[in-house]
Write an enzyme that holds these catalytic residues in place. Structure first.
Site, mmCIF file in Angstrom:
data_model
loop_
_atom_site.group_PDB
_atom_site.id
_atom_site.type_symbol
_atom_site.label_atom_id
_atom_site.label_comp_id
_atom_site.label_asym_id
_atom_site.label_seq_id
_atom_site.Cartn_x
_atom_site.Cartn_y
_atom_site.Cartn_z
ATOM 1 N N GLU A 107 0.717 -0.962 -0.373
ATOM 2 C CA GLU A 107 -0.060 -0.133 0.016
ATOM 3 C C GLU A 107 0.386 1.175 0.076
ATOM 4 O OE1 GLU A 107 -3.604 1.796 3.244
ATOM 5 O OE2 GLU A 107 -2.645 0.579 3.200
ATOM 6 N N LYS A 134 -9.232 2.581 -2.694
ATOM 7 C CA LYS A 134 -9.046 2.439 -1.598
ATOM 8 C C LYS A 134 -11.243 2.897 -0.466
ATOM 9 C CE LYS A 134 -7.029 1.760 3.390
ATOM 10 N NZ LYS A 134 -6.486 2.243 3.648
ATOM 11 N N CYS A 161 -5.429 -2.935 1.562
ATOM 12 C CA CYS A 161 -5.737 -2.536 3.900
ATOM 13 C C CYS A 161 -6.352 -2.935 4.453
ATOM 14 C CB CYS A 161 -4.824 -1.827 4.305
ATOM 15 S SG CYS A 161 -3.685 -1.993 5.864
#
Length: 547
Positions: free
Chosen positions: A41, A115, A151
């Site tokens: 990430e 994300k 994540c």
């Protein structure tokens, strides 16, 4: 599909250096080349980039590097490159950026996923910088449908949070519904003790529930207070490990997602071993990334400074650590000799600089102004502040970084001297409770005596007045640590802690001390985070307050 997991240690802000690491990994791949190489990430910027993301010039540099990755991908036909980086939303509303995963292939960006879930708890502040993904979809690639996530997108597992899920939707479930055949999660997941096992259970649950292989690539390294342990995973569709990368080390390995995992091949590090390795990496990276190579430590003969010195020596090497003991009128002979023995066991340079004369000069200068008062902490703390000045003099003269040695228990209740033993550029064990300090000291001696037994066995003392021991002022450390854990990490109130069998008067004293000394911790050196709730960026409490 053959996928290379690139578990690497980026430097925050070093776009050119991180870009060079991408090229290095690609050039090192042997034939037959992998189908896909996956980086963590925000790898291009390093994580967390914090307010660098608010600098237009920084985002311009990211954009230029994005083009370089596209050109790079053209040089490696047949191999996709999945990289985390910030991208502009193209909208005027909101933060204006996405936390993105871009898939490069043969000179083009063929897929991108932003994300969805932006954490704002503990050390995370992603809603400050990013907008959530407006949509979610799978990416067709080489006959597979990649379910790409970033994540936190993987952390809203209903099995993990049965009482209360943090978000309204589960991106992993949505990707499965949309036809994903391989899950890929790029991550920068900060370490704390016990988190590795939770994370493995999380990823395993996703693979098992959906019957889909899961590739998880995590950053390693330390950036300021945060330490990243890596422990990247590739699991088959039954949740069995195909690959488990090592903790706290860079690792580049290629797996085939059609391989069957091996049941029972995963075992988490023990808690103490993981905290030890995290602190060693934290010291090494903090110095390296800040341009230092050497550290200096005040050795008191006590267990905190001994542990800090042992960790620093393992991180930096014997030639790069200096220990100084600075005896005052109240220092015991054992304190000096125990410090000398520690330095000899470690093989580091050791100096003795008595401070009695300097302390006397301070008292003489202050005597007319302090006349008629009883000696108290004002005089006691002068000794700690003299030592801090000496350490900083060595730092200025020879380029050492001062490592402060206070533990979490002391920092919590203010049993430390501002501008004295709190002086330093990095507070190594500021998130390590006192009882864990003892466990780590025993662990440091696992291959032989490094920290002298007398250092471990003696009653802790600041030695700032005759016959002083910590327990004259503080509750017993086993009691103090349990109360602090419930208050600081678990968020319990005074009453809730007392209901667990603790003396209410002691509980109230501890919590008052934590509140009263918030101003000290605000001025402390950055401390390496190893518990679920550390003082510093993850616990932002008011100073001038009444609650």
């Amino acid at each position: 599909m053959k996928i290379t997991l690139a578990q690497l240690n980026p430097i925050v802000g070093d776009i050119d250096g991180n870009l060079a690491r991408i090229e290095e990994v690609l050039s090192s791949q042997r034939e037959p080349a992998p189908d896909l190489v996956v980086f963590p990430e925000l790898f291009l910027t390093g994580y967390p980039p914090r307010d660098l993301l608010e600098k237009p010039w920084f985002i311009e540099n990211v954009g230029q590097a994005e083009k370089e990755i596209a050109h790079l991908s053209a040089r490696y036909p047949g191999t996709g490159i999945l990289v985390g980086l910030p991208t502009r939303t193209g909208q005027h509303a909101g933060a204006g950026l996405y936390n993105s995963a871009l898939l490069f292939y043969e000179g083009q960006i063929i897929a991108q996923q932003h994300k969805s879930l932006l954490p704002t708890y503990d050390v995370f502040d992603e809603a400050r910088y990013f907008d959530p993904a407006p949509d979610l979809d799978v990416a067709p690639f080489k006959g597979e449908m990649l379910g790409i996530s970033i994540c936190e997108d993987a952390w809203n597992d209903p099995a993990l949070w049965p009482a209360q899920r943090a978000y309204a939707h589960d991106p992993i479930e949505e990707l499965a519904v949309r036809g994903a055949t391989i899950f890929v999660n790029i991550s920068a997941s900060p370490f704390h003790a016990g988190k590795e096992a939770v994370r493995h259970r999380l990823i395993r649950n996703h693979a098992r529930r959906h019957g889909i292989p899961f590739v998880y690539v995590n950053q390693i390294g330390a950036n300021d207070e945060l330490i990243f342990d890596g422990r990247s995973l590739a699991l088959d569709n039954m949740g069995q490990p195909i690959l488990v990368s090592p903790s706290f080390k860079e690792d580049i390995q290629t797996i085939d997602t059609q391989s069957a995992g091996i049941a029972g091949s995963y075992a988490p590090q023990t808690e103490i071993a993981s905290v030890h390795d995290a602190l060693v990496l934290g010291i090494r990276d903090y110095l390296r990334k800040c341009g230092f190579s050497k550290a200096i430590i005040s050795l008191s003969g006590g267990i905190d400074s001994a542990l800090t010195c042992a960790l620093a020596t393992e991180a930096l090497g014997v030639d790069n650590v200096l220990g100084i003991t600075m005896p005052s009128p109240y220092s015991s002979t054992g304190s000096v000799e125990d410090s000398r023995e520690l330095a000899a066991n470690l093989g580091i340079r050791f100096e003795v600089i008595p401070i009695t004369g300097m302390f006397s000069a301070y008292l003489d200068a202050l005597e007319p102004h302090f006349a008629g008062t009883e000696p108290n902490v004002a005089e006691e703390n002068i000794q700690a502040r003299i030592r801090g000045n000496i350490l900083m003099a060595f730092s200025n003269k020879f380029g050492y970084l001062v490592l402060s040695t206070g533990n979490k228990s002391e920092m919590a209740v203010g049993y430390c001297t501002l501008y004295g033993d709190m002086s330093g550029g990095l507070s190594v064990i500021a998130d390590v409770p006192k009882m864990m300090v003892y466990e780590l000291a025993h662990y440091a001696n696992r291959h032989g005596i490094i920290i002298p037994p007398a250092t471990i066995e003696k009653a802790p003392s600041a030695e700032l007045r005759p016959n002083q021991v910590d327990q004259d002022t503080l509750p017993p450390y086993p009691v103090l640590d349990r109360i602090l854990h419930l208050y600081v990490e678990e968020g319990y109130s005074n009453e809730q802690i007392a209901e667990k069998g603790f003396d209410a008067e002691i509980v109230n004293w501890v919590i008052r001390a934590v509140k009263r000394t918030e101003y000290k911790r605000r001025q402390a050196a950055p401390g390496l985070k190893v518990t679920s709730k550390a003082f510093g960026m993850g616990r932002r409490m008011p100073i001038a307050a009444r609650y």
